[in-house]
Design a protein around this motif. Structure first.
Motif: not given
Length: 538
Positions: A1-12
């Motif tokens: 699954x490819x996540x963008x930097x913004x999505x990764x920040x939101x997930x964290x």
């Protein structure tokens, strides 16, 4: 699954918000703590181990060595106010070799190693001087090995030999020592230094050794001729004080058991003889006979009477007279030679014998009568071994003791006991109050649990029943409010009844205040009254 930097920040951020505050602190601090501990362990393990390179250095020697170490880029540390130099253990051997090549530390005096080298044109006096300097240096090194001594200097004076014994001067020596910080040079160490020098230098007597410290105090004053103590040393004074203290305690304990504590005061003084005396006596008795000579001499002399004087006497024929005289003498003598028996008795009197003893006793005139004084004097004289022939004395006198201190001490003890008793009563009252408060708390808690249990039972009944209509729910709620109002009214009524005091309660409160006022004004009387109550109860 490819996540963008913004999505990764939101997930964290979403997962981080799920944690509580304590969990967030633990997640942040735990890695930081582990990393800090690891860094400390790594720094501690990589730190070099320092060992002493030189000890007991002077300021000049330490300065020269540290300058050389800085030029060699060898790290070092200073301890003991610069007297000790430490270097890393791995570089210690190399540092010693480099400093030895540089001639450090420099020796300020000669040693016996200098005598191995012969010098051109050296005379006997020069070699004797080198020997003396080497001996002084060796003695200094030996003295510095003693505990508590940081530095030592030795000076020896060897006089020139003389042809006349009367003109020959004695060998003398002087020692200067510097004690370590906080150390104290004892008499045993001073005696050891004196004996060391007297047995290391030829012809040096212990009485000719002087020991001083860097504070200008002469430490060898307690030693006189032949190395013995002139006057009393510390040990002798301690022994004398122990003898006097034992005599005083023995007599005081004996008198206290007979007349009571505090009725007598005993003081003693003993003069001890610390001279060692040697007594040699010889006794002669008649022994065996070595030779015996007996002489007997006998002498016998016979004589005859002559004829009538006249011509007939000149004739050839003489007629014997009527008779003659005979003498006999005897003489005898005897000479005996004996080998006498000689008995030699040698007695050595050890030092520390009592030379003179005096004992003084003061007796309380209120407790001891005058006719008891002679008996007390006899008993004490026998107990301490009093000897009138050597000048021992005992004096016993009656005085009226000043008991002001005893009375003040007794009053202070009584006051302390009274204060302690009051504190005990206060502690007891505090404990009772705490116990009462604890009981009230338990009663209120039980009532609250009982009330909550009733409410829970009502709710459980309501939950177990069938669904009710709106009117029934309003009626049930109104009944609960009414019950709560009645309960509040009951509580307020009880509180009002508690606030309203009866006449008996008012009288009791007034009496209690008067009792408290009397206790504050007369604490001693109250304490005495309580003591009497306690005695009656027992």
């Amino acid at each position: 699954m490819n996540l963008s930097w913004t999505e990764l920040q939101n997930l964290v951020r979403k997962h981080w918000q799920k944690y509580t505050r304590l969990q967030k602190v633990v997640l942040v601090s735990a890695p930081l703590l582990v990393a800090t501990v690891l860094l400390i362990l790594i720094a501690w393990a990589s730190r070099p181990e320092y060992i002493p390179l030189f000890n007991k250095l002077s300021a000049a020697e330490a300065g020269a060595i540290t300058n050389e170490l800085r030029e060699l880029n060898i790290p070092y540390r200073l301890e003991n106010n610069g007297a000790t130099i430490l270097v890393p253990k791995k570089e210690a051997a190399q540092a010693r070799l480099e400093l030895a090549n540089a001639g450090l530390p420099e020796a300020s005096t000669f040693s016996f190693e200098n005598l191995d080298q012969m010098r051109l044109g050296e005379t006997k006096e020069d070699r004797q001087l080198r020997f003396l300097l080497g001996l002084q240096n060796e003695l200094e090194t030996t003295i510095q090995t003693l505990d508590g001594i940081e530095y030592a200097r030795v000076h020896i004076v060897l006089p020139q030999p003389s042809l006349f014994a009367e003109a020959q001067k004695d060998t003398t020596a002087a020692v200067t020592i510097k004690p370590l910080y906080g150390a104290k040079i004892g008499e045993d160490q001073v005696e050891a230094i004196i004996n060391l020098l007297s047995h290391s230098v030829e012809g040096l007597d212990a009485k000719n050794v002087t020991v001083v410290d860097t504070y200008g105090k002469v430490l060898s004053n307690a030693y006189g001729s032949n190395g013995d103590s002139q006057g009393l040393t510390t040990k002798q004074l301690q022994y004398q004080q122990e003898v006097v203290s034992n005599i005083e305690k023995s007599v005081q304990s004996m008198l206290d058991k007979v007349f009571g504590i505090g009725t007598t005061v005993v003081r003693a003084h003993a003069t001890l003889n610390f001279d060692q005396t040697k007594i040699v006596s010889e006794t002669y008795e008649e022994g065996a006979i070595l030779s015996r000579e007996e002489i007997t001499e006998t002498t016998q002399n016979d004589s005859t009477d002559g004829g009538v004087p006249g011509t007939d006497a000149n004739t050839a024929y003489n007629t014997p007279g009527p008779g003659g005289l005979t003498s006999r003498a005897e003489r005898s003598s005897r000479t005996e030679n004996f080998q006498p028996d000689v008995y030699q008795n040698e007695t050595i009197i050890s030092p520390g014998q009592i030379k003179r003893l005096t004992v003084s006793i003061m007796a309380d005139a209120e407790s001891i009568s005058q006719h008891q004084i002679p008996d007390m004097e006899k008993i004490v004289a026998s107990a301490v071994g009093l000897d009138r022939d050597r000048g021992d004395e005992i004096q016993v006198a009656r005085f009226t003791f000043n008991k002001t201190y005893d009375l003040e001490r007794q009053s202070a003890l009584d006051a302390a006991a009274h204060q302690e008793q009051i504190m005990q009563y206060i502690q007891l009252g505090s404990g009772l109050v705490l116990l009462l408060l604890f009981l009230i708390f338990l009663i209120l808690r039980l009532r609250r649990k009982k009330k909550s249990g009733a409410e829970n039972s009502i709710l459980s009944v309501q939950e177990g029943s069938q669904p009710v209509t709106l009117k029934e729910a309003e009626r049930l709620l109104a009944s609960q409010r009414e019950a709560q109002r009645l309960l509040e009214q009951e509580v307020e009524l009880k509180l009002a009844q508690k606030r309203i005091k009866t006449q008996a309660e008012i009288e009791r409160e007034k009496l209690r205040k008067e009792v408290d006022k009397y206790i504050d004004n007369n604490p001693d009387e109250v304490a005495r009254l309580i003591k009497s109550w306690m005695v009656e109860e027992q």
